[in-house]
Scaffold this active site. Structure first.
Site, PDB file in Angstrom:
ATOM      1  N   TYR A 189       2.351 -12.704   0.246  1.00 32.47           N
ATOM      2  CA  TYR A 189       2.168 -11.806  -0.903  1.00 32.47           C
ATOM      3  C   TYR A 189       1.607 -12.571  -2.099  1.00 32.47           C
ATOM      4  CZ  TYR A 189       3.061  -8.080  -4.254  1.00 32.47           C
ATOM      5  OH  TYR A 189       2.915  -7.094  -5.203  1.00 32.47           O
ATOM      6  N   SER A 235      -0.987  -4.548  -0.787  1.00 37.30           N
ATOM      7  CA  SER A 235      -1.012  -4.419  -2.239  1.00 37.30           C
ATOM      8  C   SER A 235      -1.604  -5.689  -2.846  1.00 37.30           C
ATOM      9  CB  SER A 235       0.389  -4.124  -2.760  1.00 37.30           C
ATOM     10  OG  SER A 235       0.360  -3.712  -4.103  1.00 37.30           O
ATOM     11  N   ASP A 271      -2.004   7.328  -2.300  1.00 38.38           N
ATOM     12  CA  ASP A 271      -1.623   6.081  -2.970  1.00 38.38           C
ATOM     13  C   ASP A 271      -2.066   6.162  -4.428  1.00 38.38           C
ATOM     14  OD1 ASP A 271      -1.054   3.557  -3.847  1.00 38.38           O
ATOM     15  OD2 ASP A 271      -1.951   2.522  -2.146  1.00 38.38           O
ATOM     16  N   HIS A 311       1.632   4.370  -1.224  1.00 31.95           N
ATOM     17  CA  HIS A 311       1.520   2.917  -1.252  1.00 31.95           C
ATOM     18  C   HIS A 311       2.412   2.254  -0.208  1.00 31.95           C
ATOM     19  CE1 HIS A 311      -0.031  -0.613  -3.161  1.00 31.95           C
ATOM     20  NE2 HIS A 311       1.171  -1.101  -3.411  1.00 31.95           N
TER      21      HIS A 311
END
Length: 712
Positions: A481, A561, A644, A679
């Site tokens: 991430y 993301s 989203d 999302h």
């Protein structure tokens, strides 16, 4: 786009293209990509002209965009259905997902409440029981809120006396929620209904007669894409209409701020926690009886999170003067600065402090694994909690009068297990352990430390079968991430077990940008240092190849993301390093992300193209703007969803279109666009399994990995 016939523009040719990752596999006949018109839009950023040929795909309400989405999905689904073991992967994932899942218990009024999923329910169900040793009863079933499981609970909170439950429901994965209230005595809904709420639930006043919430004005257009401004705090009294709610706080001078209320449990004080983005907060306060708000702890250089308020002393967790965070208190009658209660630990990150039974339960990360300690309110250590296993622990909060609590513990090979903890003796007792459809003893989790480009040591978890051979022939899924202070800790994922069963490797790298090692670790991966994050990820891939865990022909990188940005950036920077790239709901157009919904809140992390200095470094790594024509890019499956409204799907649309246009090799560039999903939060189990099946089928096929049925 006017005057162009969509049926002609997006028609798929009858001719098909033949693709295969290796000569020993059957061939897949890929349909041609849709013809995607390239417009003439050019923006000027401080003298630099930047083309944006797919700007028209930002209009998610246009017929042209809808036709393009339909055509792209047709190409993708046609490709995926030709993978011979796709159905077998879905079947095995369904088996791995199908186990009873129970959350920790929390007491409200006369009942203990907990979430439970019998295995494949789209949404977990809220149960309650008067006795933890007895079987519970269904109290709120989110699956009944929609026919297809696409309405999910985003938040819930009980009134102080336990008589009412307020829940926030989100439809199709949107960040917009509707707040409803249930009477716990009858289980019936009240007439209370609150709309246009985002990033807020109900925060009950201590008297249980009403609650605070944060809302935006109803958008005039573009519900899922328009920028959200001027979040305001309201108070809702039970039994009244939303139109009568009292405005508690608004900030007309700063439209791009989040504002959330936090009342003290004793009813004496009301606080507003303000922020300009995903990090950095400011705390304002006033007596609950009324008056003007004053700044108590000024923003936005540091983070302040209220923990408790007793005898006019506010306890806050903060990184002010403490990169690894500390717990401090401040006197509300004479605020002269913060005083330490639990001083900073120089080695380990303090991630949470929760009140429980007159104690403070402090959770730390030690090399991305949980350590928990019990303190008195004066900061004296009572004991370290002896956790039953290594992993991620959570749920150490309880009422002030509690004598025990329930917490959960999980890791990569063990789903969430619930334990009961006695606050007086410090002993943990097993409460509920899940029964899973695999043998955990076949697998092992390693933690390694590798060297990034600038010499920084970065940790990574590696999950695989105990009989793994380090011969470079193993398919590998590398996930990370790297941003927004998000810590990646051990947690169970059925997909990881599926991959490991097949001789594959599941890896999670703890890149800079998170805060696994404190605020400095975060700051070393944000703004002008964002390239460090990409270097960390690339170094993880190189380590796995060098140590013969895998090879470039077998390696897939994945992230969602901000992690989608990570994958996109690393794909365009080092396309030679991986076989497969899996960017999910990614922030891929770094020059325009801040113009949609709440994208402005990420500027503290990324910077924006409206600042000349920040534009310069953002432009250098923005995935969309660094795609080069004629380069052979890895097989890519972009995933996004039509609802989203966090990272709008236009990011993925434009990135996929640009990659398809530029691709100089034979590897497929596909985009999978889910309907009635957002999302990721609240996505139904059925959709999660379908997406995982498609993702791993794509990974196996494009790494020349044969799927073998698992022997029962």
């Amino acid at each position: 786009m006017n005057g162009i016939r969509l049926a002609t523009l997006f028609a798929l040719s009858a001719a098909a293209l033949t693709t295969s990752c290796k000569s020993n596999q059957m061939k897949i006949e890929r349909l041609p990509y849709p013809e995607t018109p390239r417009g003439e839009v050019v923006d000027n950023y401080f003298g630099t002209e930047v083309a944006d040929p797919y700007r028209w795909l930002e209009d998610d309400n246009s017929e042209a965009t809808a036709a393009w989405v339909e055509a792209e999905n047709a190409v993708t689904q046609d490709y995926l259905r030709q993978i011979p073991y796709r159905d077998a992967i879905r079947e095995r994932l369904t088996e791995l997902w199908n186990y009873p899942k129970q959350g920790s218990l929390s007491r409200h009024g006369d009942y203990y409440y907990y979430f439970y999923n019998d295995g494949l329910q789209n949404q977990s169900v809220l149960y309650r029981t008067g006795d933890p040793a007895a079987e519970g009863e269904v109290f709120l079933d989110p699956n009944s809120l929609s026919d297809d499981g696409t309405v999910a609970l985003a938040d819930l909170s009980f009134s102080e006396d336990g008589r009412y439950l307020a829940y926030a429901a989100a439809a199709s994965g949107s960040d917009w929620v509707e707040i409803r209230v249930m009477d716990t005595r009858t289980g019936e809904l009240t007439q209370d209904r609150i709309n246009w709420v985002k990033f807020s639930g109900a925060i009950w006043a201590p008297d249980s007669e009403g609650f605070y919430y944060s809302a935006y004005d109803a958008p005039e257009k573009g519900v899922f894409s328009s920028q959200n401004q001027f979040q305001k705090v309201y108070y809702h009294k039970l039994g009244t209409k939303q139109e009568a709610d009292r405005l508690v706080y608004r900030d007309d001078a700063h439209p791009l701020r989040y504002n959330n209320a936090w009342p003290s449990e004793d009813g004496r004080w009301l606080f507003v926690i303000a922020s300009e983005g995903t990090s950095g907060t400011e705390i304002l306060y006033r007596p609950a009886s009324g008056g003007r708000f004053s700044v108590l702890l000024a923003g936005f250089a540091h983070d302040y999170a209220p923990v408790d308020c007793i005898n006019d002393q506010l306890y806050v967790m903060t990184n002010d003067g403490a990169s690894n965070y500390r717990l401090a208190r401040i006197d509300l009658n004479a605020p002269a600065g913060l005083q330490d209660v639990i001083a900073e630990n120089a080695e380990n990150l303090l991630t949470d402090v929760s009140p429980a039974g007159g104690y403070l339960m402090a959770t730390y990360l030690e090399d991305a694994q949980s350590k928990v300690y019990q303190y008195n309110y004066d900061g004296t250590l009572v004991r370290e909690v002896e956790l039953p296993a290594i992993g991620t622990a959570g749920g150490f909060g309880a009422k002030r009068e509690a004598t025990d609590l329930y917490y959960v513990l999980s890791n990569f090979t063990s789903p969430a297990t619930v334990y009961n903890y006695d606050l007086e003796t410090g002993r943990s007792f097993l409460y509920k352990a899940p029964q899973v459809n695999f043998d955990p003893d076949r697998f092992v989790t390693e933690q390694v430390f590798y060297t990034s480009k600038d010499g920084t040591q970065v940790p990574m978890f590696i999950v695989h079968r105990k009989d793994l051979k380090l011969d470079g022939k193993n398919p590998c899924y590398l996930y990370a991430y790297g941003g927004f202070q998000i810590n990646l800790t051990p947690g169970f994922n059925p997909s990881a077990i599926l991959l490991a069963e097949q001789g594959g490797i599941y890896c999670v790298a703890n890149l800079r940008g998170g805060s696994e090692y404190g605020e400095q670790w975060h700051r070393d991966g944000m703004l002008d240092k964002k390239q460090n994050v990409f270097d960390d990820f690339i170094a993880a891939a190189e380590y796995l190849i060098e140590k013969k865990y895998t090879s470039s022909e077998k390696l897939a990188i994945a992230g969602g993301s901000n992690g989608g940005l990570l994958v996109g950036a690393c794909e365009v920077q080092r396309p030679d390093l991986y076989a497969v790239c899996l960017p999910a709901v990614g922030v891929l157009d770094m020059l325009r992300y801040h113009k949609f919904t709440i994208g402005w809140g990420w500027a503290v992390e990324y910077g924006t193209s409206e600042n000349e200095e920040q534009f310069d470094y953002i432009y250098k790594y923005s995935p969309l703007h660094n795609i080069r024509e004629g380069v052979s890019y890895p097989a890519t499956l972009v995933t996004t969803a039509d609802h989203d409204d966090r990272v709008v799907p236009a990011h993925s649309f434009k990135f996929a279109a640009a990659l398809q246009h530029a691709q100089g090799g034979d590897a497929p560039i596909l985009i999978r666009i889910e309907s009635k999903a957002g999302h990721g939060a609240g996505k139904p189990t059925s959709k999660r399994i379908d997406e995982a099946a498609d993702t791993y089928a794509f990974l196996f096929w494009n790494t020349d990995t044969k799927y073998k049925p698992v022997r029962k």
